[in-house]
Design a protein around this motif. Structure first.
Motif, mmCIF file in Angstrom:
data_model
loop_
_atom_site.group_PDB
_atom_site.id
_atom_site.type_symbol
_atom_site.label_atom_id
_atom_site.label_comp_id
_atom_site.label_asym_id
_atom_site.label_seq_id
_atom_site.Cartn_x
_atom_site.Cartn_y
_atom_site.Cartn_z
ATOM 1 N N ARG A 18 -45.000 -73.147 56.090
ATOM 2 C CA ARG A 18 -45.600 -72.339 57.518
ATOM 3 C C ARG A 18 -46.485 -72.898 57.927
ATOM 4 O O ARG A 18 -46.451 -73.220 59.148
ATOM 5 N N ALA A 22 -46.577 -74.287 61.929
ATOM 6 C CA ALA A 22 -47.588 -73.534 62.810
ATOM 7 C C ALA A 22 -48.323 -74.586 63.551
ATOM 8 O O ALA A 22 -48.563 -74.445 64.760
ATOM 9 N N GLN A 57 -54.908 -59.694 64.983
ATOM 10 C CA GLN A 57 -54.273 -60.545 63.976
ATOM 11 C C GLN A 57 -54.377 -62.009 63.939
ATOM 12 O O GLN A 57 -53.420 -62.574 63.530
ATOM 13 N N ARG A 64 -52.921 -68.750 61.713
ATOM 14 C CA ARG A 64 -52.198 -67.772 62.279
ATOM 15 C C ARG A 64 -52.723 -67.263 63.754
ATOM 16 O O ARG A 64 -53.771 -67.058 63.856
ATOM 17 N N GLY A 66 -51.191 -64.837 65.572
ATOM 18 C CA GLY A 66 -51.026 -63.482 65.480
ATOM 19 C C GLY A 66 -50.643 -62.790 66.815
ATOM 20 O O GLY A 66 -49.781 -63.210 67.632
#
Length: 110
Positions: A18, A22, A57, A64, A66
């Motif tokens: 992940r 990303a 987020q 992240r 978000g």
């Protein structure tokens, strides 16, 4: 804690996959790193550049993005900042035309 994927090079942690994806997606699409995102968040007080709604987020330390969207100019290819989803959609709906946006402001304030 995290599952694993079997790849040609062996077993790889899903979380590592992940993070790698990303990082690659952010770099490929916008030429940015998560360090750049952290700086943009700091410069924008962790809020949307246009409506000033706070992001809730986003965690660049955990790779992240978000609820922050990297806004970019399709014509020139550069990024402009971080926007919430609604503000990110708005310029595209008027094809990034400042004259149209100006007329909309006049209409809304009439």
């Amino acid at each position: 804690m995290f599952g694993f994927k079997n790849r040609g090079e062996g077993r790889i942690c899903n979380e590592c996959v992940r993070i790698k994806n990303a990082k690659g997606n952010l770099k490929r699409a916008y030429g940015l790193t998560f360090g750049d995102i952290a700086q943009l968040l700091q410069d924008q007080d962790n809020a949307c550049a246009t409506c000033l709604a706070p992001f809730s987020q986003v965690d660049p330390d955990n790779f992240r993005v978000g609820d922050a969207n990297v806004d970019h100019c399709h014509a020139r290819g550069h990024h402009r900042g971080l926007l919430c989803m609604d503000c990110n959609i708005a310029p595209g709906k008027v094809k990034d035309n400042a004259d149209t946006l100006s007329r909309m402001i006049d209409y809304l304030t009439a």
